[in-house]
Design a protein around this motif. Structure first.
Motif, mmCIF file in Angstrom:
data_model
loop_
_atom_site.group_PDB
_atom_site.id
_atom_site.type_symbol
_atom_site.label_atom_id
_atom_site.label_comp_id
_atom_site.label_asym_id
_atom_site.label_seq_id
_atom_site.Cartn_x
_atom_site.Cartn_y
_atom_site.Cartn_z
ATOM 1 N N GLN A 70 -5.809 -1.470 6.632
ATOM 2 C CA GLN A 70 -5.953 -1.096 5.227
ATOM 3 C C GLN A 70 -7.406 -1.098 4.767
ATOM 4 N N ALA A 91 0.824 -1.206 0.000
ATOM 5 C CA ALA A 91 0.000 0.000 0.000
ATOM 6 C C ALA A 91 0.858 1.256 0.000
ATOM 7 N N TYR A 134 -0.949 4.649 -1.219
ATOM 8 C CA TYR A 134 -2.262 4.653 -0.563
ATOM 9 C C TYR A 134 -2.200 5.191 0.864
ATOM 10 N N LYS A 152 -9.765 -2.580 0.640
ATOM 11 C CA LYS A 152 -9.265 -2.219 -0.685
ATOM 12 C C LYS A 152 -8.830 -3.490 -1.409
#
Length: 352
Positions: free
Chosen positions: A117, A95, A100, A120
């Motif tokens: 997270q 990520a 992200y 996603k």
């Protein structure tokens, strides 16, 4: 039904994928805390059921069911650290590489293993794939009887693999000395090129800013080793101290400052008294067993700090120092058993 039995391996891979994705979704550190609570639950149930075993009408199957909580859940193909924690750590690295993460974490965002997270899809897939990798590494280690903790070695190798696969440096720049923590003390900085921008980072980033001095970790290792040995001596559970230590990280995850990380010290401390006595530790004095636990807790603490200085402090992603310490600590205990100094290696696999 034989043809369906052949699909057992597929079920295990699916479970490992889901476990790695679970670690990605809630974060590697929260996933590991979940492991700690499962181990406490499983070991607590075994202790309770063992106490009830002499009662008329007791069903022996209950003991096997309670063992499955530890073996198949806490250390198993879904919630085991080699799967959920390793998958979560890899997901953070992925990520961060994709840009992200923008959490304000002071180190590289890829080291932020407390960050969840969420759902996603590509991040979940990354976590799931590394969950499968952790499962295969552990399975190979067990099959070959390699003399260390097969779960811990999978956590370490998975982390090194995600560094290489995602293009992060294996160790990082060590111009001031690979074991030198003075740049952290002096707050020396560097301007680091991140995936989307630049940020100022410390030149050396210790795994825990409150737990890196040799004297501090030495006394901590002695204390935790004593506590772990005492817990095992009184309960008969070699894994309960590990579960307790892992569960205390809930407070670290909630932001309580200066919470120590001790599960590597606990596991090596408790395992040492079982291996050193061939499982007959109740036949030895409590004082001697606590001294043994203290020694091996101390050794595990030093191993953990050495590992963090080599693999964590200069790098960009999380390579877990406790897992590295458990690998080295269990390898030491296995070697003592193989050379006949210890009567056996407790739960640690041996190649013969």
């Amino acid at each position: 039904m034989a043809e369906f039995a052949d699909l057992w391996w597929l079920g295990m891979l699916l479970a490992a994928f889901a476990g790695g994705a679970f670690g990605a979704a809630i974060g590697a550190l929260p996933a590991f805390i979940f492991t700690g609570f499962l181990v406490m639950l499983g070991e607590g149930a075994k202790i309770l059921i063992g106490d009830l075993s002499g009662i008329a009408g007791f069903d022996p199957a209950l003991f096997e069911q309670s063992s499955a909580i530890t073996g198949q859940l806490g250390f198993g193909p879904v919630f085991g650290p080699h799967i959920s924690f390793a998958g979560g750590a890899a997901a953070s690295a992925y990520a961060a590489k994709k840009g992200y993460m923008n959490t304000g974490f002071p180190y590289h965002e890829a080291k932020n293993i407390a960050f969840a997270q969420g759902p996603k899809p590509d991040v979940l897939v990354a976590g799931g794939l590394f969950g499968i990798l952790g499962y295969w590494i552990t399975s190979i280690s067990v099959t070959l009887g390699l003399p260390w903790d097969p779960i811990a070695i999978a956590v370490v190798l998975s982390a090194l693999a995600h560094r290489l696969f995602l293009g992060y440096p294996l160790i990082g720049k060590t111009d001031k000395g690979i074991l030198n923590m003075d740049p952290f003390v002096k707050e020396e900085e560097r301007i680091a090129k991140a995936e989307k921008d630049t940020k100022i980072r410390l030149l050396v980033e210790p795994w825990l800013g409150h737990q890196y001095k040799w004297a501090d970790i030495s006394i901590l290792g002695v204390v935790v080793g004593i506590l772990a040995a005492f817990t095992t001596y009184e309960t008969g559970s070699v894994f309960l101290p590990f579960g307790i230590s892992a569960a205390t990280l809930l407070f670290l995850n909630l932001g309580v400052e200066r919470i120590p990380v001790t599960h590597h010290m606990s596991l090596i401390g408790s395992t040492s008294i079982v291996a050193a006595t061939g499982g007959a530790y109740m036949g030895y004095s409590l004082g001697l067993m606590l001294l043994t636990g203290a020694l091996f807790g101390f050794i595990a603490a030093l191993f953990g700090e050495l590992f963090q200085r080599v693999f964590y402090a200069h790098g960009d992603t999380h390579v877990d120092p406790p897992a590295g310490a458990i690998v080295m600590g269990t390898l030491l205990i296995a070697a003592l058993a193989m050379f006949g100094i210890f009567p056996d290696a407790a739960w640690i696999p041996l190649p013969f």
